[in-house]
Structures are given as structure tokens and as C-alpha cells.
Design an enzyme around this catalytic site. Sequence first.
Site, PDB file in Angstrom:
ATOM      1  N   GLY A 150       0.819  -1.201   0.000  1.00  0.00           N
ATOM      2  CA  GLY A 150       0.000   0.000   0.000  1.00  0.00           C
ATOM      3  C   GLY A 150       0.854   1.252   0.000  1.00  0.00           C
ATOM      4  N   SER A 151       0.403   2.253   0.713  1.00  0.00           N
ATOM      5  CA  SER A 151       1.035   3.568   0.637  1.00  0.00           C
ATOM      6  C   SER A 151       2.425   3.628   1.255  1.00  0.00           C
ATOM      7  CB  SER A 151       0.137   4.617   1.290  1.00  0.00           C
ATOM      8  OG  SER A 151      -1.045   4.788   0.525  1.00  0.00           O
TER       9      SER A 151
END
Length: 493
Positions: A222-223
Site C-alpha cells: 500500500g502507501s
Amino acid sequence: MNKPLRRIAIFCGLLVLTLLIRDNWLQYVKADSLKDDPKNRRVTIARYSTPRGDIIVGGSPVTGSAETKRNGLNDLKYKRTYKNGPMWAPVTGYASQAFGANQLESIEDGILTGNDDRLFFRNTLDMITGKQRQGGNVVTTLNAAAQKAAYNGLKGHGKGAVVALEPSTGKILALASFPSYDPSAFAGNSNDDAAAWKKLQKKYNPDDPMLNRALRETYPPGSTFKVVTAAAALENGLYTSADQDTKTPLPWTMPGTTTELKNEGSIPCKNASMRIALRYSCNTVFGKIGSDLGNDKMLAEAKKFGFTSEQFTPVRSSASIFSDNMNPSQTALSSIGQFNTAATPLQMAMVASAVANNGKLMKPYMVDKLQSSTLDTIAQTDPEELSQPLSSENAQILQSMMETVVKDGTGKNAQISGVTVGGKTGTAQNGINNSNNPYAWFISYAKLSDGSTPVAVAVVIEDDKANRGDISGGGLAAPIAKSVMEAVIDSKK
């Protein structure tokens, strides 16, 4: 001598010669393979005839040995015992009379049993003096307080893992996986041990407690992967500072598609600088950076951080994934930690560690030294540089961005009084069309007032039972990272 007797004599001579050849073949050519053959009962009996050496953490053993209750079916004298077995299992592995060994118990079996060639002199002295052979010790780099904070932090969150590193050396300070198992439960050779082993197998326990999630499981990061993307932007000169406008439109349509890349919530992502984009975790900014740089440059930067290669600590860690031959839109999604991108918790701890160490990535390791039974050092691990993913100047730019995330952004739950903390949250999609609960990530480092950075951490939580709206890297994973960093800092005082 008549002809029949001569034939018999020649035949008998050939038989004797054959026996001699066979005997020498077994004794010299096949000796090692026979010695290591798992079906050779004598080897197993010898391995468990004396207490094993210990695996040491912070000067204290986390393993031991106990005499087995022997009967006609079990001729193995000693079995392994473990202190706080579930907490340390991802580090030690197991040593079982019935099921063999894995991880450090297997890799360093020669030292622990006393059979390693490096212990020859010690063993010879013991034989001369009539002393029982003893195993050596494996001294780890682990920090007991950090491991306890990591393991206790994971409890109650379903599944997950934590890895903490010392950025300047690569020493592994914590390596926790949950759920876990107690290696003592099946260390023997009884029916009870067999039943305990069976219950732990994934076929009977879908939570798979014997999976080392810190090293062997890969998750979409993810981020948190946006840290790698930001590094690629700086290293390739796409941007030269944290505060340049990126000229990212909102909405931004991925190249070759009619699909807009979405941001979570109403956040200031239009033309946002990389600092603002990391603070608010703007998908559009970092997706466009990945697309603008292209697959080749993104892959090259990911590889510098350790992606696509297995790591050996010495326990093997699975290779993290960043694909090649992707089109621009796929590269955009991969650059925000989705699509095919997948990473182990160790890998993401390496990312945070490299940034914290001014761009230098040290090879992660968990064995500090090997000792004989008399505590003499027979092997010492020296820190080794693995790569330089980014320059010192760019690393400091990225540090300032990550510190903004913790001071003013999504990572506030990792703040520590009197300590500068840099971090990045991540909430990674999971399942087809994000149908399953997302993974909560947090990567971070702690910087002390003297400028030293004693610890970098990666935390991932896969909580199937949590309310979907409550899952976030800042909410679930950051507090665990904070407790691990505090434990390391306190142990330095």
C-alpha cells in the site's frame, strides 16, 4: 593347482577385492551422505544424546534442554525446551525429535549439537579428559524488550508481523509473527507431540501459526511503498526537493485508460508537493510519478532497496515483488503499492532503515556470533553494506518528508516525546475488488537528539474481525511501531 581350484581362488579373490572396494566406498566416499541421511537412526540418537547449546538473547538463553521420559519406543535422551516459545518461535524455529528442525535450530544445528568442524579442538580436549561433548551457543542480535513489545502489540489483531532493524548495522532487533506456536509442544517423540504438531498444520488450523509472516509472507505494501517511489523521483531527478509542485492534475486519468486514480477522502492533492502528498498519502501524485518515471526506473530503484531478491538473515526471507514489463497504468498502481507489488515486513523495514541511515542499506542479520561451550567466540558477524538506494542528500530530503507525516499527517500515533520520528502509513487493498479487510501498515524510524537512529520498524496487521472503517495504518499499526521504538530507545539508556 588344477584348473577348478584356480577358478575358485580367482573368484574368491575377486569377492574379497569387491568387499574391500565396497568398504572403502562406504567409509570414505559415502560417509558424509550416510551420516546426514535422515533414516540413519544413529545420527538422531547422537544428536539427542547430550543437551543442545542455547540460542541467546540479551545475554540470556531462550532455549534449554530436558531429559526425555524414555521407554522402549524412545531412545532419545534429551529434548528441546523453550522459554516464551510463541514469542521467540519466529527467531529460533523448532528442534523436534520427531519432526526435525527449522530456522536457526536447523541452520546452526552443527554448533548447537557440538558437531561443527569448528568445534573440533574443543571436542578433542573433552574426549581426552572424558568430559561429555557439549553444544555451542548462537548469540542473536535480538532485543528482548523490543521483541516483547512487538509480540504483545500484535495480540488481539488477528494476524500480523513486526520487524525492527538497527539502521547503522542491519542488526535485527525484533522479529515477531502472530499467531505463533510453542515449539516445546512437539519437541519430543510421543503421541502427544504428534497430536500437537497435527493441530498446528495449516490443513487443520487455517490461521497457519507456523507461518513466519515477518519473513515468508508477502503483502501489498500500500502507501508505505510511496517512500520507494519518492526515492525514485529524487534519484532520477524528476524532482529535486520535497516542496516543488508536482503539477499533478485532479482528477488524474491513468495513461492508456479512461480510469481515474482515486484518493481517499477530500485531501489537498492537486499539484501537491511530494511533502504534502506523502503527508496526506495522495495516490494521484505518486501514481503519476511512477508512470512518468516508467517501469524500468521504478524497478531499478525497488531492486536497490532489496525487492526481487531473497534475503538471508541467515534464515531465508521470501523475495518481495515489483514487476517488469508493466504498462504505464500498471506501473502507476504498482508505485502506490498495489497491482502486483508485494513485500515482506522485513523488506519494508529495510526501506525505512535505508532512509534513516542516510541512504545506505545494511544487510539484515540476526546472528551476532557463534560460541563454543566455553563461550569462546568461533565466528562473528560483521555489518555489511547491501546497497545505496539513494544519496545522503536525497535521504535527508525523504527523512524530512517522513517526519512531516508523523508530526502533522497520518502518522501522529507514532509520536514519541523528545524523539524525532519519521514514518509512513499504509492501508493496502486486499482481495478481488478490495472485498476483504485491508492490510494496515506502518513503517518508521526514531532519531535521537544526538543524531543517531537506533531503530527502524515495519508493522503489518491483517485483522479479519475488525470493523472495516476502523482499519488504518495510523490507527492499528503505528501504536505498535511506537512501542517497539520506545523499547529500543529505553534499552539504550
